[in-house]
Each structure stands twice: as C-alpha cells, then as structure tokens.
Write a protein that holds these residues in place. Sequence first.
Motif, PDB file in Angstrom:
ATOM      1  N   THR A  47       0.840  -1.204   0.000  1.00 27.06           N
ATOM      2  CA  THR A  47       0.000   0.000   0.000  1.00 27.06           C
ATOM      3  C   THR A  47       0.863   1.237   0.000  1.00 27.06           C
ATOM      4  O   THR A  47       1.882   1.281   0.689  1.00 27.06           O
ATOM      5  CB  THR A  47      -0.873  -0.001   1.284  1.00 27.06           C
ATOM      6  N   HIS A 318       6.959   2.559  10.437  1.00 29.34           N
ATOM      7  CA  HIS A 318       5.737   3.359  10.368  1.00 29.34           C
ATOM      8  C   HIS A 318       5.249   3.721  11.754  1.00 29.34           C
ATOM      9  O   HIS A 318       4.607   4.738  11.945  1.00 29.34           O
ATOM     10  CB  HIS A 318       4.645   2.608   9.616  1.00 29.34           C
ATOM     11  N   PHE A 319       5.478   2.861  12.729  1.00 28.55           N
ATOM     12  CA  PHE A 319       4.998   3.139  14.085  1.00 28.55           C
ATOM     13  C   PHE A 319       6.180   3.256  15.032  1.00 28.55           C
ATOM     14  O   PHE A 319       7.084   2.455  14.968  1.00 28.55           O
ATOM     15  CB  PHE A 319       4.054   2.038  14.568  1.00 28.55           C
TER      16      PHE A 319
ATOM     17  N   ASN B  49     -13.275   1.584   3.617  1.00 23.83           N
ATOM     18  CA  ASN B  49     -12.747   2.822   4.188  1.00 23.83           C
ATOM     19  C   ASN B  49     -13.685   3.369   5.263  1.00 23.83           C
ATOM     20  O   ASN B  49     -14.900   3.413   5.055  1.00 23.83           O
ATOM     21  CB  ASN B  49     -12.584   3.894   3.109  1.00 23.83           C
ATOM     22  N   SER B  88      -4.059  -5.856   3.657  1.00 27.38           N
ATOM     23  CA  SER B  88      -3.344  -4.584   3.766  1.00 27.38           C
ATOM     24  C   SER B  88      -4.179  -3.688   4.658  1.00 27.38           C
ATOM     25  O   SER B  88      -5.315  -3.366   4.319  1.00 27.38           O
ATOM     26  CB  SER B  88      -3.215  -3.911   2.401  1.00 27.38           C
ATOM     27  N   THR B  90      -4.396  -0.076   6.883  1.00 27.11           N
ATOM     28  CA  THR B  90      -3.866   1.238   7.219  1.00 27.11           C
ATOM     29  C   THR B  90      -4.563   1.701   8.501  1.00 27.11           C
ATOM     30  O   THR B  90      -5.792   1.692   8.572  1.00 27.11           O
ATOM     31  CB  THR B  90      -4.144   2.239   6.082  1.00 27.11           C
ATOM     32  N   LEU B  91      -3.751   2.047   9.499  1.00 27.05           N
ATOM     33  CA  LEU B  91      -4.271   2.365  10.833  1.00 27.05           C
ATOM     34  C   LEU B  91      -3.798   3.741  11.278  1.00 27.05           C
ATOM     35  O   LEU B  91      -2.645   4.096  11.053  1.00 27.05           O
ATOM     36  CB  LEU B  91      -3.727   1.360  11.851  1.00 27.05           C
ATOM     37  N   ASP B  93      -3.285   4.557  14.340  1.00 30.65           N
ATOM     38  CA  ASP B  93      -2.315   4.271  15.386  1.00 30.65           C
ATOM     39  C   ASP B  93      -2.314   2.761  15.597  1.00 30.65           C
ATOM     40  O   ASP B  93      -3.077   2.043  14.958  1.00 30.65           O
ATOM     41  CB  ASP B  93      -2.666   5.005  16.691  1.00 30.65           C
ATOM     42  N   ASN B  94      -1.443   2.305  16.491  1.00 30.14           N
ATOM     43  CA  ASN B  94      -1.349   0.854  16.671  1.00 30.14           C
ATOM     44  C   ASN B  94      -2.076   0.400  17.929  1.00 30.14           C
ATOM     45  O   ASN B  94      -1.531  -0.340  18.727  1.00 30.14           O
ATOM     46  CB  ASN B  94       0.117   0.414  16.676  1.00 30.14           C
ATOM     47  N   ASN B 121       0.469  -6.218   4.667  1.00 27.63           N
ATOM     48  CA  ASN B 121       1.280  -5.133   5.204  1.00 27.63           C
ATOM     49  C   ASN B 121       0.424  -4.241   6.079  1.00 27.63           C
ATOM     50  O   ASN B 121      -0.798  -4.218   5.945  1.00 27.63           O
ATOM     51  CB  ASN B 121       1.912  -4.320   4.059  1.00 27.63           C
ATOM     52  N   THR B 122       1.084  -3.518   6.992  1.00 25.36           N
ATOM     53  CA  THR B 122       0.397  -2.520   7.798  1.00 25.36           C
ATOM     54  C   THR B 122       1.035  -1.172   7.499  1.00 25.36           C
ATOM     55  O   THR B 122       2.238  -1.096   7.250  1.00 25.36           O
ATOM     56  CB  THR B 122       0.546  -2.801   9.303  1.00 25.36           C
ATOM     57  N   SER B 123       0.233  -0.115   7.478  1.00 25.11           N
ATOM     58  CA  SER B 123       0.820   1.211   7.339  1.00 25.11           C
ATOM     59  C   SER B 123      -0.021   2.219   8.102  1.00 25.11           C
ATOM     60  O   SER B 123      -1.081   1.879   8.632  1.00 25.11           O
ATOM     61  CB  SER B 123       0.987   1.585   5.867  1.00 25.11           C
ATOM     62  N   LYS B 124       0.493   3.432   8.156  1.00 29.11           N
ATOM     63  CA  LYS B 124      -0.141   4.452   8.979  1.00 29.11           C
ATOM     64  C   LYS B 124      -0.971   5.387   8.116  1.00 29.11           C
ATOM     65  O   LYS B 124      -0.552   5.782   7.026  1.00 29.11           O
ATOM     66  CB  LYS B 124       0.946   5.244   9.720  1.00 29.11           C
ATOM     67  N   GLY B 125      -2.144   5.763   8.612  1.00 27.99           N
ATOM     68  CA  GLY B 125      -3.008   6.678   7.874  1.00 27.99           C
ATOM     69  C   GLY B 125      -4.447   6.464   8.322  1.00 27.99           C
ATOM     70  O   GLY B 125      -4.703   5.730   9.275  1.00 27.99           O
ATOM     71  N   PRO B 126      -5.399   7.101   7.614  1.00 21.05           N
ATOM     72  CA  PRO B 126      -6.815   6.937   7.962  1.00 21.05           C
ATOM     73  C   PRO B 126      -7.238   5.472   7.804  1.00 21.05           C
ATOM     74  O   PRO B 126      -6.840   4.815   6.842  1.00 21.05           O
ATOM     75  CB  PRO B 126      -7.533   7.828   6.938  1.00 21.05           C
ATOM     76  N   THR B 130      -7.807  -3.284   2.937  1.00 20.59           N
ATOM     77  CA  THR B 130      -7.922  -3.914   1.625  1.00 20.59           C
ATOM     78  C   THR B 130      -7.520  -5.373   1.754  1.00 20.59           C
ATOM     79  O   THR B 130      -6.432  -5.673   2.237  1.00 20.59           O
ATOM     80  CB  THR B 130      -7.018  -3.231   0.585  1.00 20.59           C
TER      81      THR B 130
END
Lengths: 319, 319
Positions: A47, A318-319, B49, B88, B90-91, B93-94, B121-126, B130
């Motif tokens: 992503t 990322h964190f 979303n 995939s 997107t968070l 925060d963790n 995968n994990t990533s940061k965002g709103p 997916t």
Amino acid sequence: MSLGEFNLIEKYFTANDSGEGIALGIGDDCALINIPLNTSLAVTTDTLNEGIHFFKDTDPYLLGYKSLLVNVSDLAAMGAQPYCFTLSITLPDNSEEFLDGFSKGLFTLANKLKMPLVGGNTSKGPLSVTISAYGLIRDGKCLRRDRAKEGDYIYVTGTLGLPALAVDLGYKKLSLAEDAFDRCYKKSMLIEDRCSFAMALTEVSVCALDISDGLIGDLKHILERSGKGAIIEAELLPKPYEFALYNLDEDYTDRLCLSGGGDYELLFTVPADKESRLFELAESHQVQVTRVGVIKKCGLSITKRGRILDYSDNSFKHF
Amino acid sequence: MSLGEFNLIEKYFTANDSGEGIALGIGDDCALINIPLNTSLAVTTDTLNEGIHFFKDTDPYLLGYKSLLVNVSDLAAMGAQPYCFTLSITLPDNSEEFLDGFSKGLFTLANKLKMPLVGGNTSKGPLSVTISAYGLIRDGKCLRRDRAKEGDYIYVTGTLGLPALAVDLGYKKLSLAEDAFDRCYKKSMLIEDRCSFAMALTEVSVCALDISDGLIGDLKHILERSGKGAIIEAELLPKPYEFALYNLDEDYTDRLCLSGGGDYELLFTVPADKESRLFELAESHQVQVTRVGVIKKCGLSITKRGRILDYSDNSFKHF
C-alpha cells in the motif's frame, strides 16, 4: 464531468487487460487465472498512502509507476516472473487529470513487464493505492530470506540512499540546489525494476530480499531467518552521482545508504565461487551489482576502512 | 506500548497461517501458493474505508469479519472454493485493543472457511482495509455474469435491505426504537458467507454475482453482459424480520431491497426445469432462496402484484 465507478474502471483501467493464462479478466466478480504445470504463484501486496509513502501533490504519473514498482520489487526479491496484478485505489475525487496521469505511469511499467491488470476496485477517501501482484516460480527455483550461508558474499543492485535524501529534502531537513528535491524525488519514484535480472540471479543465488526499510534493517531479516551474522563494509556502498554533485557529508550519506530505506534494490547473497558468473549475469542485464559484505556465523558489524562503525539502527518504521 | 510493523504482524496476524497448498506463508517478500491440476485461481480484491463503507467507531470485531466477508462474497459469486487471502491495513495508530478485536473478527470467518492469511502489510493513515482473496475453480465450473439465458428464473439468497436500513438509521434519515441501529448495523456487518452453497449451486446454475450495489444495479450487470432483459416481481422480495418489527412503510422497504446495496447475498439464474433441484440444494445447505423474477429477451421492468413499478435507479455509487 462525473463518472461512476464502472465508467472510471472502463475508461482508465482496462488499457492492457489481456495476457496468456488470464481465463477471465476485469468485469466479473473475480478474475480467473491459470497457473502452468510445476509452477507456484508468488503473491504480494503493498500500500502507498499520501503523506506517508509519498508527498502530497506528487505527480500522478510517478505515483502510478511506483505503486506497481514496490510490488514487482517483491516479485523480483523472490526471483518470480511477473504475471498480473490487481489495483485498489481510494481517491478523494474522480479527477480525470489525476486518473489519466496515474494510469499512464501504472501501465508504463505494467506493459514493460507484460502484466495485465485483472481486477480491482475504486472507492472514495484519502488518496491510497493498494496493489496485489502475482508472479510465477517454476520448479521451486526461488530466492528466499532464510537461505544465506556462512561465507556467502553480500551484494546489492543499483545505488542506495537517493530516496532517503529525497525524503530529507522534502521535509526540509537540509537545503541544496533549488531543483535538488524534484530531481531526487523523481528518481526515487521511477526506480528501475529488477525482475529480469532477478530471474537470472536464481542461477547463482538462493537468498534475496528487496530493500524497502534500509539496508541494515532488511539485512537483519535475512540474518534472523537464516540464523547467521554479517559484516558490511561501508566504504563499498554504491552511492548515487547526486551525493558527489551536492557535495554531501560522508557520514550523512553512509547513513542514508545504511538505513534510509525506500531503495527497492535487491540485497542478495552468492557463494564466493560464483562471483564471476554473477558479474557476467549483471553485465548481460546491464545491472550495477556491488559486493558490500559477507555472511558470518553470527553477529552484525559495519566497518569503514577496517574500523568498526558505531551504528544505531534507525531503519524506517511506520509506528 | 509501541509495536513496529513486524511485531504487529507477528502478534495479531499469524494466528492461522497454515494450509495445504501454501508453500511459503507470511515472512518472506511474497507468499508462494500451489494450485492443483485442472484448477484456475479466482482472484478478487476489495477495500473498506472508514466513513464510506463503515461508520466511524465501528466495533473492530465487526470490521475484521466484514472486511473478509465482502471478499469471500466475490469468491462465492464465482462458485469458487475459498483458498487463502492477504491483508493490507492502514491504521491511524497501533491500538492493541483495535487489533485484538479486528483480528478476532477476521479469523472467525477465515478459520470457518479454512483460509490462511498468507501475506500483507500494515501502514499508517486513515483507517482502511484492503483484502485480496483467492479461491479455486475446478474444471472451469464457475458462475459468471454473462451466462443468463432467456426463461431462466432469477433468485436471491437470504433477505435484502437490512444493510441499507442500517445506513439510513446511521445517517438519522429515520428514527426507530433506540436499539434499532445497533441491531441492524451488527447484522449488516456479520453477514453469513454463501461459499459452500455457491459451490453446490454450480450443479444447477452458470450465472451469478453478489449484490453489493443493490439488486437492480447489480442485476443490470448480468443483463448487460448476457445481452438479456428481466422482470422482477417486487412482491416476492425476501424482506428481513425487522421490516415488520419496526412496521416500516412498504414502498420504503421495496426501495431498500431493490437499490439499497450492501447485501452481499447471491443473485443468480437457474433454468426453470432445475428449480426443484435448486430448492433441494438450498435446503441441504440451510440457505433461504427466493425466486424474484425471470430473464427476458430484453428490457427491465419491476412489477408489483401485476402492475409496473415506477422505479428510478438509485443504486449505491461512490462518485
């Protein structure tokens, strides 16, 4: 002009929908793909989020290209032959200018690699792109993280550190010539894929990954999974032309190369007696390959001209 | 407590990583999956979303479950046997509380369907999820949108309209009993998968899709691709118990069923002479199946007790 989801898909995302082995492409609930005999399917997904993985207002062409590149980089890291991909894109609006540029960048790489887009979805929200990419591995011939052996040499493709410099410039952590950011950022988005070289590499290597989080951070994955150690010789790191052009401090550029991340180059190991064959393969694929270290029994040290470097891990997280 | 990406993945997302045919699961650059002989791989991907596909502050368990459900619904729509999936996420925060609930919801469905998580995968965002889901289609036996034939009866599984009611309640377009939103929203997130019934359905049907954008909107995809028309008899629409419980207006509930969307039920066609066998299959799988219309040569009309309904398409669109 307002386009519904179906029109969007039809207008911009059916450009290359064809390919051997694709029994059913875009337009049904699923794509159907056929896999040849004695072949495994390599599957990866990644992503890119605006403001995290790319700067706001990035040229959509660059984003389209890089969204696929980061995924085919994972295929290359396994030695897989690119096969096809799906796209999930979340957009704040249906700007046709954006979609036009994005799809051109995306299909430039997809068409080069003969990868049809077989499915996907569009939705509304903050700009985010998730691609899943598929590759073929024949007869179990692949590159894995857990196959490094003591005495193997460690190599990287291309140069390291330019994407990390672009990030520092984007965040104004340093200031250089006026066009430095544009130049470095564009190069860090239009990274060359290593797919065909990676397939050839399976002749001499069984162990690779792609560098997304920084050379050292990613090397650690190989070492942990292989139960080994390594020495990296920092004076061997392949640095881009721009580091000299902008006359950057050597400690700083070492750090960019060692832990900057976003390089999407291959990091791989090859038994010492296969180095000459490796260099032949690299030359025939016109890929720069640099030996940067050696696999050891345990431990990880980074040396510079024979002296141990004091290196604290700050690989991208990322964190 | 701060967890890096690798720890997050390890802690919450390796719970069920195993399965026949998975040559290499989570932990390398790609997963490697094997496909049996004479079998195609069905591939689908869908995104949820926050604020678009689910309300802010949705119980993470419900979100985890539904993120996979919307994808396996596409597998069911092809008659595919669920195989594995990638995630995939997107968070913002963790939050471990979020991840704990999310992964429990996700794996409740994944384990029921014996689908290992093979990568992601994990990533940061709103907040955005997916999933790409994979299924097996043996010997070309699948359900497609372009296979409806004149005279085929049209059926749906389950009931229609409750998810659309939940959306109206969430946006306060109507007000009912205090617990109505919670009750309807929870049911619209915990939709039952139709996978095993769909595989059985291939005995009597060659044409299906899943209803995500509303019965009429999705039926049009079948009609366009098959080059056919249809009559839908609105008095046959299977409505949930809640419509009577809350004493809702009939025109309103017709609209919820016809164009509300988010049902994730199967819409499919069966030749008239196979109806009795269809009902046997439905009974043995304990799935409610309702005949709602018939495929015609051309045109689309919706009738109610013999009279044509004035119906304007307002199926769910993101743009």
